[in-house]
Design a protein around this motif. Structure first.
Motif, PDB file in Angstrom:
ATOM      1  N   LEU A  15      80.195 -11.245 -23.658  1.00  0.00           N
ATOM      2  CA  LEU A  15      80.776 -12.550 -22.804  1.00  0.00           C
ATOM      3  C   LEU A  15      79.416 -13.748 -23.025  1.00  0.00           C
ATOM      4  N   ALA A  16      77.967 -12.774 -23.343  1.00  0.00           N
ATOM      5  CA  ALA A  16      77.153 -13.298 -23.170  1.00  0.00           C
ATOM      6  C   ALA A  16      76.875 -13.360 -24.751  1.00  0.00           C
ATOM      7  N   GLN A  17      77.211 -13.002 -25.914  1.00  0.00           N
ATOM      8  CA  GLN A  17      77.267 -13.616 -27.214  1.00  0.00           C
ATOM      9  C   GLN A  17      78.226 -13.966 -27.562  1.00  0.00           C
ATOM     10  N   GLY A  18      79.764 -13.964 -26.973  1.00  0.00           N
ATOM     11  CA  GLY A  18      80.894 -14.349 -27.770  1.00  0.00           C
ATOM     12  C   GLY A  18      81.640 -13.110 -29.535  1.00  0.00           C
ATOM     13  N   ARG A  19      80.689 -12.283 -29.133  1.00  0.00           N
ATOM     14  CA  ARG A  19      80.420 -10.744 -30.165  1.00  0.00           C
ATOM     15  C   ARG A  19      81.348  -9.840 -30.041  1.00  0.00           C
ATOM     16  N   PRO A  20      82.371  -9.378 -30.626  1.00  0.00           N
ATOM     17  CA  PRO A  20      83.450  -7.550 -30.356  1.00  0.00           C
ATOM     18  C   PRO A  20      81.979  -6.832 -30.641  1.00  0.00           C
ATOM     19  N   VAL A  21      81.991  -5.802 -29.477  1.00  0.00           N
ATOM     20  CA  VAL A  21      81.836  -4.708 -29.626  1.00  0.00           C
ATOM     21  C   VAL A  21      82.597  -3.776 -28.554  1.00  0.00           C
ATOM     22  N   HIS A  22      82.208  -2.621 -29.561  1.00  0.00           N
ATOM     23  CA  HIS A  22      83.229  -1.668 -28.881  1.00  0.00           C
ATOM     24  C   HIS A  22      83.045   0.149 -28.062  1.00  0.00           C
ATOM     25  N   VAL A  23      83.383   0.146 -27.259  1.00  0.00           N
ATOM     26  CA  VAL A  23      83.172   0.384 -26.155  1.00  0.00           C
ATOM     27  C   VAL A  23      82.759   2.101 -26.550  1.00  0.00           C
ATOM     28  N   VAL A  24      81.957   2.830 -26.353  1.00  0.00           N
ATOM     29  CA  VAL A  24      81.793   4.379 -26.561  1.00  0.00           C
ATOM     30  C   VAL A  24      81.498   5.500 -25.698  1.00  0.00           C
ATOM     31  N   THR A  25      80.522   4.958 -24.800  1.00  0.00           N
ATOM     32  CA  THR A  25      80.368   5.895 -23.744  1.00  0.00           C
ATOM     33  C   THR A  25      80.523   4.708 -21.915  1.00  0.00           C
ATOM     34  N   ASP A  26      81.369   5.194 -21.021  1.00  0.00           N
ATOM     35  CA  ASP A  26      81.421   4.359 -20.234  1.00  0.00           C
ATOM     36  C   ASP A  26      80.469   6.082 -18.796  1.00  0.00           C
ATOM     37  N   THR A  27      79.274   5.542 -18.926  1.00  0.00           N
ATOM     38  CA  THR A  27      78.056   5.771 -18.241  1.00  0.00           C
ATOM     39  C   THR A  27      78.056   6.555 -16.838  1.00  0.00           C
ATOM     40  N   GLY A  28      79.254   6.351 -16.209  1.00  0.00           N
ATOM     41  CA  GLY A  28      80.138   6.794 -15.582  1.00  0.00           C
ATOM     42  C   GLY A  28      78.604   6.198 -14.373  1.00  0.00           C
ATOM     43  N   GLN A  29      77.866   5.614 -14.054  1.00  0.00           N
ATOM     44  CA  GLN A  29      76.607   5.045 -13.655  1.00  0.00           C
ATOM     45  C   GLN A  29      76.978   3.260 -13.116  1.00  0.00           C
TER      46      GLN A  29
END
Length: 154
Positions: A15-29
């Motif tokens: 949302l800060a840059q308006g660029r797509p990202v792919h979630v590779v890890t839920d850090t669990g933190q």
């Protein structure tokens, strides 16, 4: 933020840059836990602070997916409030892509476990439940059972 939570494998917008990202890890933190473990305060990051990130936000590792030629070489830890999940599942009766992947993998594992060892089915079911995929595990086990019973008859 959508009602459905972000999961591993989701495509989101930074949302800060308006660029797509792919979630590779839920850090669990949480932000607080991640910040302490990594000696870097995520709340001090300008991009994160613009979206009212809090110490209780979950943290995800993401990679930017900018173009076909782009080869992500770095992951970024972002609080959930900075990510806008793209709801591609609207075309699939509301089912998240990550859930479909989990069911497919679990179905294959249940088929293999049933063939090899009934005790493995119990362990697999317990594991899937422990990591929060009880419904998906039940669906996958049912699909695997159907495949095992009728197999090539279809």
């Amino acid at each position: 933020m959508s009602e459905q939570s972000i999961k591993l494998g989701d495509v989101c917008l930074d949302l800060a840059q308006g660029r797509p990202v792919h979630v590779v890890t839920d850090t669990g933190q949480t932000v607080a836990e991640w910040s302490e473990a990594n000696n870097y305060n995520l709340l001090d990051n300008y991009g994160n602070s613009r979206f009212d990130a809090t110490n209780d936000d979950r943290v995800f590792d993401v990679v930017y997916c900018s173009s076909l030629k782009s080869r992500p070489s770095k992951t970024y830890a972002y609080p959930e409030s900075r990510l806008g999940r793209i709801e591609s599942e609207a075309a699939d009766a509301g089912r998240q892509v990550a859930d479909r992947v989990v069911v497919t993998v679990l179905e294959e594992l249940f088929e293999r476990a049933a063939t090899d060892d009934d005790g493995a089915v119990t362990v697999l079911k317990r594991y899937a439940t422990d990591v929060g995929y009880e419904d998906e595990a039940a669906e996958a086990r049912e699909l695997a059972e159907v495949d095992r019973i009728i197999g090539d008859e279809i």
